[in-house]
Enzyme design. Sequence first.
Site, PDB file in Angstrom:
ATOM      1  N   ALA A  49       1.228  -1.253   0.002  1.00 21.62           N
ATOM      2  CA  ALA A  49      -0.054   0.064  -0.027  1.00 21.62           C
ATOM      3  C   ALA A  49       0.816   0.889   0.127  1.00 21.62           C
ATOM      4  CB  ALA A  49      -0.837   0.119   0.928  1.00 21.62           C
ATOM      5  N   THR A  50       0.446   2.122  -0.647  1.00 22.14           N
ATOM      6  CA  THR A  50       1.415   3.291  -1.377  1.00 22.14           C
ATOM      7  C   THR A  50       2.140   4.314  -1.247  1.00 22.14           C
ATOM      8  OG1 THR A  50       1.329   1.568  -2.531  1.00 22.14           O
ATOM      9  CG2 THR A  50       3.339   2.812  -2.830  1.00 22.14           C
ATOM     10  N   THR A  51       1.127   5.838  -1.225  1.00 21.31           N
ATOM     11  CA  THR A  51       1.682   6.870  -0.476  1.00 21.31           C
ATOM     12  C   THR A  51       0.930   7.796   0.259  1.00 21.31           C
ATOM     13  OG1 THR A  51       2.683   8.158  -3.121  1.00 21.31           O
ATOM     14  CG2 THR A  51       2.247   9.241  -1.699  1.00 21.31           C
ATOM     15  N   SER A 185       5.945   4.219  -1.668  1.00 23.50           N
ATOM     16  CA  SER A 185       7.066   4.301  -2.784  1.00 23.50           C
ATOM     17  C   SER A 185       6.776   5.869  -3.615  1.00 23.50           C
ATOM     18  CB  SER A 185       6.473   3.095  -3.993  1.00 23.50           C
ATOM     19  OG  SER A 185       5.217   3.009  -4.050  1.00 23.50           O
TER      20      SER A 185
END
Lengths: 279, 226
Positions: A49-51, A185
Amino acid sequence: MYKRAVSNPMSMPFFTPGDDPGPNFVKLLERTGTRIVRDLPGQIDAGHATTVLAVRTVDGVVMAGDRRATSGHLISHRSIEKVFEADRHSGVAIAGAAGPAIEMVKIFQVQLEHYEKVEGKELSLDGKANQLSAMVRGNLPAAMQGLAVVPLFAGFDERRGTGRLYQFDLTGGRYEERDYATSGSGSLHASTVLKLGFEDDMSTDAAVELVLRALWHAADEDSATGGPDPIRGIYPIVASIEVEGFERVPEDEIATKFGAITASLGNRWASADDEGGES
Amino acid sequence: MGMPGFYVSPEQLIQDKADFARKGIAKGRALVAMRFDNGIALVAENTSATLRKVSEIYDRIAFGGVGRYNEFDQLRIAGVRHADQKGFVYSREDVDARSLANQYAQIMGQIFTHEPKPLEVEILVAEIGRSADEDQLFHILYDGTVVDERNFAAIGGDSESILARIEEAWAQDLDVASAIRTAGSALAGEERSLSAADLEVAVLTRGDHRRTFRRLDDSAVAELLD
């Protein structure tokens, strides 16, 4: 009254005075055998899972996160939530392996409330950040196997009357940031936007606008970060944490703000095209 | 050579323990729980602002204890642990007052029968339902007896005369201020009056918030008593 160390999680737990887990819920789960963490060999590629990001404002903080989870090159979920209310005056946002991250948030939420009820008063904001740091450190063996969790923590410090933000690393290192913090990421692109757009004493409204802009650019550059999805009506989760507590920004307000952002970007590129055509 | 043995009949033993527990409980000051139109109020006579008799157990559940502080506080913490753990393992909605009251009854009954000294406490477990007719009040005695109360309960001190005073004054659909006033004057009786500083007040209020327990500070109580 407290002779038995209880092994059945559903019976009422009593402990001898020298052997009591105190207000620590994680210790309680270990003592009653409700949650036993074992090291397992091998590597797994779980959903990631990511920003996520947080910005300090004049009244507190604003936290936000996109909605995408990926598994390798595939999108595994389009609408997962990465920003959570930790307790009334703090929030936690997660990046990393989705399953362990959501489990960590769940334990963290209970841990804070458990402490408050047993002790009769809330932990300090630093105390809460420290608790989360211990959980991230506890996850290190799993992180070595590909299940890393790197959260952000932010809240309104009632004793100081300001918003505060904390970033973490895989080993549980805890770093307080002054103005903004990011994880995931897409964090490199998001933090550039925050760095350029941040101003001291921003209003909540301006900060919401800034984090949406940062998320848009992160999604534009990073395939593991989801952008606004007007077709399905899925938008990033944004929350403000101020003296009145944690509050989600309504989805229609986010949709409207994103509309304005994409329109202004669209105009810019359209006019760039026009100029290109004329020359 | 063992201790010289004296025969004590079980009846006598139980009677002695019960007398001992009751005496200890009656020495302390009382606590009242009362339903009002939108929730349940818990009002205790307590001059200490830090050693509390009324506390939050879970989203919709509150705890009240009278008698020996260290004993009922142990029970309170065990209740919080039980509830948080149960909610974590199953779901928040699966935590309920009835099962908590049964657990308390088990423990208190066990101690009453098997330990040399019984607990000198009585406790209340209150839960507000989604609607008023699902409200629950459990009164658990020093020997593990559970009493399921409907609209109000009084424990500790001279609870019988307090109950008699509440029975006269209580009505269906009191608002929160009248409920707290009624509880306060029932605790005081005719010869005394209790100010906000003498009372510890907390309410469970129906609404769309998850945690329904709220403590009222002295100034909020003073405003409601006026």
